[in-house]
Design an enzyme around this catalytic site. Structure first.
Site, PDB file in Angstrom:
ATOM      1  N   HIS A  89     -14.111  25.990  77.837  1.00  0.00           N
ATOM      2  CA  HIS A  89     -14.475  27.077  78.753  1.00  0.00           C
ATOM      3  C   HIS A  89     -15.897  27.570  78.498  1.00  0.00           C
ATOM      4  O   HIS A  89     -16.495  27.327  77.441  1.00  0.00           O
ATOM      5  CB  HIS A  89     -13.499  28.242  78.587  1.00  0.00           C
ATOM      6  N   GLU A 164      -5.490  28.293  73.707  1.00  0.00           N
ATOM      7  CA  GLU A 164      -6.046  28.248  72.361  1.00  0.00           C
ATOM      8  C   GLU A 164      -4.940  28.462  71.335  1.00  0.00           C
ATOM      9  O   GLU A 164      -3.834  28.921  71.657  1.00  0.00           O
ATOM     10  CB  GLU A 164      -7.132  29.326  72.233  1.00  0.00           C
TER      11      GLU A 164
END
Length: 300
Positions: A89, A164
């Protein structure tokens, strides 16, 4: 130029010799019975045959679009591997501050949005993407949306298993703060033991690996022979590296924001890395954040 051959051959009885419009063709593509005729190519031809009032003599642009689709179908059929473009990201304010995010839902900052636009522009000029997958956390999903919009307006598919690493009591802290206020969690993130969980509900590296690599395998199985994008997080990408490397991702280096990491999965199930850590799309657009946290002690 398969389609041009079909449209001009005796396979297509025309009602008029002066109008090559597909709307006047009585031929049904489903009747094709060539040996080993590719199913996906047949589907493309069938879609084309159903296009009402498509006049090849007056709509060269439309014809070029169809030929592009046909070429992509054939490329997919001939490709001996699935290509998965894995992207971290864009930058967040917490990345810039060195603050641990984990499962906390932090949005892109202005730099992160520019990074996402840069990688999207890059991908739009490369071979066609069939699908875009993303973690459901905003920093990844918003990056994926920018990419999908620039690459044909695809719908982003969310997968929570691409999140994550859950970092428990460390989330919201910098490592410096954690060393002072939560020594147990700090020592856990610094541990080389892959089965060491982070206090406060955090995952071990083994748990992260099992979760996210299973997600990647499932995605790949849905898109055999295709080229797809997966937008995710530093710790996850490091785990993906472990599919190929016996070092379990320790040799992966820093996982930079919007870095491009390309994996190939052969039809025989062999994983290889084609490209790793490529941020060339950022060289003339915006700075690369060198210290973005990537899910473990090596990420800065």
């Amino acid at each position: 130029m398969i389609l041009k051959h079909f449209c001009s051959s005796e396979l297509f009885p025309r009602q008029s010799s002066t109008s090559p419009s597909c709307s006047v063709l009585s031929f049904d593509f489903r009747s094709l019975s060539f040996p080993r005729f590719p199913i996906s190519l047949g589907r493309s031809l069938l879609r084309i045959s159903k296009m009402a009032d498509f006049d090849f003599s007056r709509a060269e642009n439309n014809f070029d679009d169809i030929m592009k689709e046909m070429d992509e179908e054939m490329e997919s059929l001939n490709r001996k591997y699935t290509e998965i473009v894995v992207i971290r990201h864009g930058e967040t304010e917490w990345n810039a501050d060195g603050r641990i995010q984990g499962h906390l839902d932090v949005e892109l900052n202005d730099t992160g949005r520019r990074q996402a636009a840069a990688v999207a522009e890059r991908l739009s000029k490369e071979p066609t993407i069939s699908a875009v997958y993303s973690s459901d956390l905003k920093r990844a999903y918003n990056t994926a949306e920018i990419i999908a919009s620039r690459c044909g307006g695809l719908q982003v598919i969310k997968d929570p298993d691409l999140r994550e690493r859950q970092l428990g009591d460390l989330q919201g802290l910098t490592l410096t703060e954690a060393a002072k206020t939560n020594v147990e969690a700090y020592n856990a993130i610094k541990s080389s033991k892959r089965d060491k969980e982070i206090p406060g509900g955090g995952e071990s590296l083994d748990q992260l690996y099992q979760r996210c690599t299973m997600a990647l395998r499932n995605i790949a199985s849905e898109h055999k022979g295709e080229r797809i994008v997966v937008v995710t997080h530093g710790g996850v990408i490091r785990s993906f590296h472990g599919l190929v490397s016996s070092s379990h991702g320790w040799s992966a280096g820093k996982i930079l924001n919007t870095s491009v990491n390309i994996f190939h999965l052969s039809h025989k199930g062999k994983w290889t890395i084609k490209t790793w850590g490529d941020v060339s799309h950022l060289e003339q657009t915006t700075a690369v954040l060198e210290s973005g946290f990537g899910g473990d002690k090596l990420s800065g």
